[in-house]
Design a protein around this motif. Structure first.
Motif, mmCIF file in Angstrom:
data_model
loop_
_atom_site.group_PDB
_atom_site.id
_atom_site.type_symbol
_atom_site.label_atom_id
_atom_site.label_comp_id
_atom_site.label_asym_id
_atom_site.label_seq_id
_atom_site.Cartn_x
_atom_site.Cartn_y
_atom_site.Cartn_z
ATOM 1 N N ALA A 1 -12.831 97.908 -3.533
ATOM 2 C CA ALA A 1 -13.137 99.309 -3.211
ATOM 3 C C ALA A 1 -11.907 100.178 -3.449
ATOM 4 O O ALA A 1 -12.014 101.282 -4.003
ATOM 5 C CB ALA A 1 -13.616 99.425 -1.770
ATOM 6 N N ARG A 2 -10.739 99.679 -3.066
ATOM 7 C CA ARG A 2 -9.501 100.453 -3.270
ATOM 8 C C ARG A 2 -9.250 100.677 -4.767
ATOM 9 O O ARG A 2 -8.815 101.749 -5.183
ATOM 10 C CB ARG A 2 -8.312 99.726 -2.626
ATOM 11 C CG ARG A 2 -8.440 99.528 -1.114
ATOM 12 C CD ARG A 2 -8.070 100.732 -0.304
ATOM 13 N NE ARG A 2 -6.678 101.083 -0.436
ATOM 14 C CZ ARG A 2 -6.111 102.070 0.252
ATOM 15 N NH1 ARG A 2 -6.828 102.809 1.095
ATOM 16 N NH2 ARG A 2 -4.840 102.362 0.098
ATOM 17 N N THR A 3 -9.536 99.654 -5.563
ATOM 18 C CA THR A 3 -9.384 99.802 -7.018
ATOM 19 C C THR A 3 -10.377 100.829 -7.555
ATOM 20 O O THR A 3 -10.032 101.675 -8.387
ATOM 21 C CB THR A 3 -9.606 98.438 -7.715
ATOM 22 O OG1 THR A 3 -8.706 97.495 -7.159
ATOM 23 C CG2 THR A 3 -9.384 98.529 -9.214
ATOM 24 N N GLU B 1 -4.677 106.724 13.223
ATOM 25 C CA GLU B 1 -3.558 106.527 14.171
ATOM 26 C C GLU B 1 -2.272 106.062 13.489
ATOM 27 O O GLU B 1 -1.173 106.402 13.930
ATOM 28 C CB GLU B 1 -3.953 105.583 15.313
ATOM 29 C CG GLU B 1 -4.224 104.159 14.877
ATOM 30 C CD GLU B 1 -4.697 103.268 16.028
ATOM 31 O OE1 GLU B 1 -4.993 103.809 17.106
ATOM 32 O OE2 GLU B 1 -4.757 102.045 15.820
ATOM 33 N N GLU B 2 -2.399 105.315 12.369
ATOM 34 C CA GLU B 2 -1.194 104.834 11.664
ATOM 35 C C GLU B 2 -0.371 106.001 11.090
ATOM 36 O O GLU B 2 0.813 105.844 10.786
ATOM 37 C CB GLU B 2 -1.590 103.889 10.524
ATOM 38 C CG GLU B 2 -2.365 104.588 9.423
ATOM 39 C CD GLU B 2 -2.706 103.714 8.219
ATOM 40 O OE1 GLU B 2 -1.800 103.148 7.604
ATOM 41 O OE2 GLU B 2 -3.914 103.643 7.904
ATOM 42 N N HIS B 3 -0.993 107.171 10.923
ATOM 43 C CA HIS B 3 -0.296 108.318 10.330
ATOM 44 C C HIS B 3 0.185 109.327 11.366
ATOM 45 O O HIS B 3 0.742 110.373 11.005
ATOM 46 C CB HIS B 3 -1.216 109.030 9.329
ATOM 47 C CG HIS B 3 -1.608 108.167 8.166
ATOM 48 N ND1 HIS B 3 -0.688 107.539 7.362
ATOM 49 C CD2 HIS B 3 -2.828 107.815 7.669
ATOM 50 C CE1 HIS B 3 -1.312 106.847 6.422
ATOM 51 N NE2 HIS B 3 -2.612 106.989 6.599
ATOM 52 N N LYS B 4 -0.023 109.022 12.640
ATOM 53 C CA LYS B 4 0.384 109.946 13.713
ATOM 54 C C LYS B 4 1.875 110.244 13.583
ATOM 55 O O LYS B 4 2.679 109.332 13.378
ATOM 56 C CB LYS B 4 0.091 109.312 15.079
ATOM 57 C CG LYS B 4 -0.226 110.332 16.137
ATOM 58 C CD LYS B 4 -0.866 109.720 17.362
ATOM 59 C CE LYS B 4 -1.380 110.859 18.225
ATOM 60 N NZ LYS B 4 -2.590 110.539 18.917
HETATM 61 MG MG MG Z 1 -5.320 104.817 4.215
#
Ligand code: MG
Ligand code: RTP
Length: 148
Positions: free
Chosen positions: A84-86, A50-53
């Motif tokens: 995890a992101r790293t 939803e943040e990329h809508k």
């Molecule tokens: Mg993301």
């Protein structure tokens, strides 16, 4: 103790990278809390992203992610969200360091193998979007914590 939502994206499942991704999280010392193969609906993915809508890549991203199954997981451990992101590497695999999952297995931004929550709020939101409470298993490791 933190929990994060991790998904092996359709290209990762299709290329047989589920085991590789899980192995990296297990060997790092994180604990598996939930795991299932999901052929996700567009509705679920529109909510997940939803943040990329409204962004140019949104429709293509939702279409791709709903085109074939993903391996949805919850992993637990100290600082698991940022670690995890790293381990995943930069969003654009061309800029991901070798040794990271994307840096070892990806080339294309839209086929970057893995998703991971980007913060505590999104982790909680995504975990509860993809998994029921009953599917999130709390269990005690038999081994001592000093192992890792
Ligand atoms: Mg993301
Ligand atoms: P993810 O959410 O998948 O873990 O990846 P991320 O946080 O590193 O990247 P994010 O900004 O949240 O973007 C979500 C996914 O959308 C695709 N994307 N394409 N400009 C583009 O073409 C573009 N930007 C992002 C990527 O597959 C990214 O993982």
């Amino acid at each position: 103790m933190e929990r994060t939502f991790i998904a092996v994206k359709p290209e990762g499942v299709q290329r047989g990278l589920c085991g590789e991704v899980m192995t990296r999280f297990e060997k790092r010392g994180f604990q598996l809390v939930a795991c299932k193969l999901v052929h996700a609906s567009k509705t679920l993915l529109e909510s997940h992203y939803e943040e990329h809508k409204g962004k140019g890549f949104f429709d293509g991203l939702v279409a791709h992610m709903s085109s074939s199954p993903v391996l949805a997981m919850v992993w637990e451990g100290a600082s698991v969200i940022s670690t995890a992101r790293t381990m995943m590497g930069a969003t654009d695999p061309k800029k991901s360091a070798p040794g990271t999952i994307r840096g070892d297995y990806g080339i294309d931004m839209g086929r970057n193998i893995i998703h991971g929550s980007d913060g505590t709020e999104s982790a909680t939101r995504e975990i509860n979007l993809w998994f029921t409470k009953e599917e999130q298993i709390t269990w005690k490791p038999a081994l001592s914590s000093w192992l890792y």
